[in-house]
Design a protein around this motif. Structure first.
Motif, PDB file in Angstrom:
ATOM      1  N   TYR A  80       0.876  -1.176   0.000  1.00 53.80           N
ATOM      2  CA  TYR A  80       0.000   0.000   0.000  1.00 53.80           C
ATOM      3  C   TYR A  80       0.912   1.225   0.000  1.00 53.80           C
ATOM      4  O   TYR A  80       1.865   1.302   0.787  1.00 53.80           O
ATOM      5  CB  TYR A  80      -0.903   0.033   1.233  1.00 53.80           C
ATOM      6  CG  TYR A  80      -2.077  -0.923   1.193  1.00 53.80           C
ATOM      7  CD1 TYR A  80      -3.373  -0.457   0.969  1.00 53.80           C
ATOM      8  CD2 TYR A  80      -1.895  -2.275   1.404  1.00 53.80           C
ATOM      9  CE1 TYR A  80      -4.454  -1.324   0.952  1.00 53.80           C
ATOM     10  CE2 TYR A  80      -2.975  -3.155   1.384  1.00 53.80           C
ATOM     11  CZ  TYR A  80      -4.243  -2.674   1.164  1.00 53.80           C
ATOM     12  OH  TYR A  80      -5.307  -3.531   1.147  1.00 53.80           O
ATOM     13  N   ASP A 192     -15.235  -7.803  -7.047  1.00 52.05           N
ATOM     14  CA  ASP A 192     -13.934  -7.211  -7.356  1.00 52.05           C
ATOM     15  C   ASP A 192     -13.129  -7.134  -6.074  1.00 52.05           C
ATOM     16  O   ASP A 192     -13.468  -6.341  -5.180  1.00 52.05           O
ATOM     17  CB  ASP A 192     -14.094  -5.830  -7.979  1.00 52.05           C
ATOM     18  CG  ASP A 192     -12.766  -5.236  -8.445  1.00 52.05           C
ATOM     19  OD1 ASP A 192     -11.714  -5.824  -8.149  1.00 52.05           O
ATOM     20  OD2 ASP A 192     -12.791  -4.181  -9.108  1.00 52.05           O
ATOM     21  N   HIS A 194     -10.510  -5.742  -5.514  1.00 51.61           N
ATOM     22  CA  HIS A 194      -9.727  -4.516  -5.465  1.00 51.61           C
ATOM     23  C   HIS A 194     -10.557  -3.306  -5.041  1.00 51.61           C
ATOM     24  O   HIS A 194     -10.115  -2.162  -5.191  1.00 51.61           O
ATOM     25  CB  HIS A 194      -9.075  -4.271  -6.827  1.00 51.61           C
ATOM     26  CG  HIS A 194      -8.325  -5.462  -7.323  1.00 51.61           C
ATOM     27  ND1 HIS A 194      -8.734  -6.198  -8.414  1.00 51.61           N
ATOM     28  CD2 HIS A 194      -7.221  -6.079  -6.843  1.00 51.61           C
ATOM     29  CE1 HIS A 194      -7.891  -7.204  -8.600  1.00 51.61           C
ATOM     30  NE2 HIS A 194      -6.966  -7.149  -7.663  1.00 51.61           N
ATOM     31  N   HIS A 195     -11.722  -3.550  -4.482  1.00 53.22           N
ATOM     32  CA  HIS A 195     -12.554  -2.466  -3.958  1.00 53.22           C
ATOM     33  C   HIS A 195     -13.236  -2.923  -2.675  1.00 53.22           C
ATOM     34  O   HIS A 195     -14.463  -2.873  -2.547  1.00 53.22           O
ATOM     35  CB  HIS A 195     -13.590  -2.021  -4.996  1.00 53.22           C
ATOM     36  CG  HIS A 195     -13.002  -1.281  -6.153  1.00 53.22           C
ATOM     37  ND1 HIS A 195     -12.632   0.037  -6.098  1.00 53.22           N
ATOM     38  CD2 HIS A 195     -12.668  -1.713  -7.405  1.00 53.22           C
ATOM     39  CE1 HIS A 195     -12.121   0.403  -7.253  1.00 53.22           C
ATOM     40  NE2 HIS A 195     -12.130  -0.633  -8.072  1.00 53.22           N
ATOM     41  N   SER A 210      -8.710   1.480   5.403  1.00 51.23           N
ATOM     42  CA  SER A 210      -8.323   1.760   4.021  1.00 51.23           C
ATOM     43  C   SER A 210      -9.201   0.937   3.083  1.00 51.23           C
ATOM     44  O   SER A 210     -10.286   0.488   3.451  1.00 51.23           O
ATOM     45  CB  SER A 210      -6.831   1.444   3.827  1.00 51.23           C
ATOM     46  OG  SER A 210      -6.373   1.853   2.555  1.00 51.23           O
ATOM     47  N   ASN A 211      -8.719   0.754   1.869  1.00 51.09           N
ATOM     48  CA  ASN A 211      -9.454   0.011   0.856  1.00 51.09           C
ATOM     49  C   ASN A 211      -8.445  -0.704  -0.030  1.00 51.09           C
ATOM     50  O   ASN A 211      -7.360  -0.158  -0.307  1.00 51.09           O
ATOM     51  CB  ASN A 211     -10.323   0.963   0.024  1.00 51.09           C
ATOM     52  CG  ASN A 211     -11.350   0.223  -0.809  1.00 51.09           C
ATOM     53  OD1 ASN A 211     -11.022  -0.382  -1.824  1.00 51.09           O
ATOM     54  ND2 ASN A 211     -12.605   0.279  -0.389  1.00 51.09           N
ATOM     55  N   THR A 212      -8.786  -1.898  -0.480  1.00 50.45           N
ATOM     56  CA  THR A 212      -7.863  -2.652  -1.327  1.00 50.45           C
ATOM     57  C   THR A 212      -7.634  -1.990  -2.687  1.00 50.45           C
ATOM     58  O   THR A 212      -6.747  -2.407  -3.433  1.00 50.45           O
ATOM     59  CB  THR A 212      -8.345  -4.098  -1.531  1.00 50.45           C
ATOM     60  OG1 THR A 212      -9.662  -4.080  -2.109  1.00 50.45           O
ATOM     61  CG2 THR A 212      -8.388  -4.858  -0.214  1.00 50.45           C
ATOM     62  N   SER A 213      -8.388  -0.950  -3.002  1.00 47.49           N
ATOM     63  CA  SER A 213      -8.123  -0.181  -4.224  1.00 47.49           C
ATOM     64  C   SER A 213      -6.765   0.511  -4.159  1.00 47.49           C
ATOM     65  O   SER A 213      -6.231   0.931  -5.193  1.00 47.49           O
ATOM     66  CB  SER A 213      -9.223   0.858  -4.450  1.00 47.49           C
ATOM     67  OG  SER A 213      -9.283   1.768  -3.372  1.00 47.49           O
ATOM     68  N   GLU A 214      -6.202   0.629  -2.948  1.00 51.24           N
ATOM     69  CA  GLU A 214      -4.913   1.291  -2.768  1.00 51.24           C
ATOM     70  C   GLU A 214      -3.721   0.352  -2.949  1.00 51.24           C
ATOM     71  O   GLU A 214      -2.573   0.779  -2.783  1.00 51.24           O
ATOM     72  CB  GLU A 214      -4.859   1.924  -1.375  1.00 51.24           C
ATOM     73  CG  GLU A 214      -5.896   3.013  -1.154  1.00 51.24           C
ATOM     74  CD  GLU A 214      -5.739   4.174  -2.117  1.00 51.24           C
ATOM     75  OE1 GLU A 214      -4.593   4.592  -2.373  1.00 51.24           O
ATOM     76  OE2 GLU A 214      -6.762   4.655  -2.644  1.00 51.24           O
ATOM     77  N   LYS A 218      -1.798  -5.534  -7.631  1.00 51.14           N
ATOM     78  CA  LYS A 218      -3.089  -6.161  -7.405  1.00 51.14           C
ATOM     79  C   LYS A 218      -3.013  -7.657  -7.722  1.00 51.14           C
ATOM     80  O   LYS A 218      -1.971  -8.178  -8.117  1.00 51.14           O
ATOM     81  CB  LYS A 218      -4.155  -5.433  -8.218  1.00 51.14           C
ATOM     82  CG  LYS A 218      -4.339  -3.987  -7.735  1.00 51.14           C
ATOM     83  CD  LYS A 218      -5.371  -3.235  -8.525  1.00 51.14           C
ATOM     84  CE  LYS A 218      -5.772  -1.923  -7.848  1.00 51.14           C
ATOM     85  NZ  LYS A 218      -4.649  -1.031  -7.528  1.00 51.14           N
TER      86      LYS A 218
END
Length: 279
Positions: A80, A192, A194-195, A210-214, A218
């Motif tokens: 991250y 997904d 990643h979100h 936080s969020n896995t989009s960060e 990936k």
């Protein structure tokens, strides 16, 4: 499917599936699955089985780590952006990979034991994915064909041991330093990965949010990179790294203490809670 390992009054650990919003556990061993790895290898078998399963109320069983002895636990460091910055390290251009020994795995509710030979035990909330179909040199475009599902890992770390060497694996592999679970949620239930919101809470205080989009690297990139070096195996766990807010990055630094309770939540994957005790 929410794949779990559980035991009931007879003490035998077996594969199960959470049903009815997690209030019940269906026993998959009657379908011939000796453990959860067998379900993963036969990735569509359990969900398509037409028989009748014994069902237990969740209050009458004990959940264990959904994979107690996976082939390997890969872990990704500094994945991250903000965590790399808080650690005082550059954002990596190639995945930083280390291993957690499988002897460090515990399940939900099991205590994290702080070892006598470390004074800087830290927490790390992580989303992990589990390989269903192995392979060598898998292209990133084919990643969905190889991922069985997703789970939660707390990458507990002895920071003083970690930074006494250039190798991280031993500092991450004390007994109980890999809480895993409570379930492996099959990929078809997660649109997904990643979100997904990810949080870590200690005794009601939110320390990571936080969020896995960060993620820097990936899931597709990690599947491609790891499999370009070593064939991935069914049941391999790949823990994708932690967001900012770890004890190492705080001022003053904040280490785990006996008597605390740590909960990691990842959206769609549930909550992994473990008490903390001294050795």
């Amino acid at each position: 499917m929410k794949l779990v390992s559980f035991s009931s009054s007879d003490g035998r650990v077996r594969a199960g599936s959470l049903i009815e919003d997690g209030s019940m556990v269906a026993d998959l061993s009657v379908a011939g699955y000796m453990d959860t790895l067998a379900v993963i290898i036969d990735r569509f078998g359990a969900s398509g089985y037409a028989g009748t399963y014994p069902v237990y109320p969740i209050s009458d069983v004990r959940l264990h780590a959904p994979l107690a002895d996976p082939p390997r636990v890969f872990a990704i460091g500094l994945n991250y952006r903000d965590h790399a910055k808080e650690s005082g390290m550059a954002i990596p251009t190639t995945p930083v990979v280390f291993f957690k020994l499988t002897t460090s795995i515990i399940g939900p509710g099991d205590p994290i034991v702080l070892p006598k030979n470390s004074t800087q035990p830290d927490y790390e909330a992580e989303m992990a994915f589990v390989i269903g179909k192995g392979g060598y040199r898998i292209p990133a475009s084919a990643w969905r064909e190889h991922v069985y599902g997703y789970t939660i890992v707390n990458d507990v770390s002895a920071r003083d041991v970690q930074f006494a060497s250039s190798q991280w694996s031993m500092s991450k592999s004390f007994p109980t330093f890999c809480p895993l679970g409570p379930a492996i949620v099959s990929a078809d239930e997660i649109g997904d990965p990643h979100h997904l919101a990810i949080r870590l809470i200690i005794d009601g205080e939110v320390l990571q949010n936080s969020n896995t989009s960060e993620l820097v690297f990936k899931v597709p990139e990690l599947v491609e990179y790891l499999s370009s070096i070593t064939p991935l195996l069914p049941g391999d766990v790949i823990s994708t790294g932690t967001p900012p807010g770890v004890g190492l990055g705080r001022t003053p630094k904040r280490w785990l203490k006996p008597g605390e309770t740590v909960t990691v939540t990842v959206e769609g994957l549930g909550a992994l809670t473990n008490p903390v005790i001294a050795e």
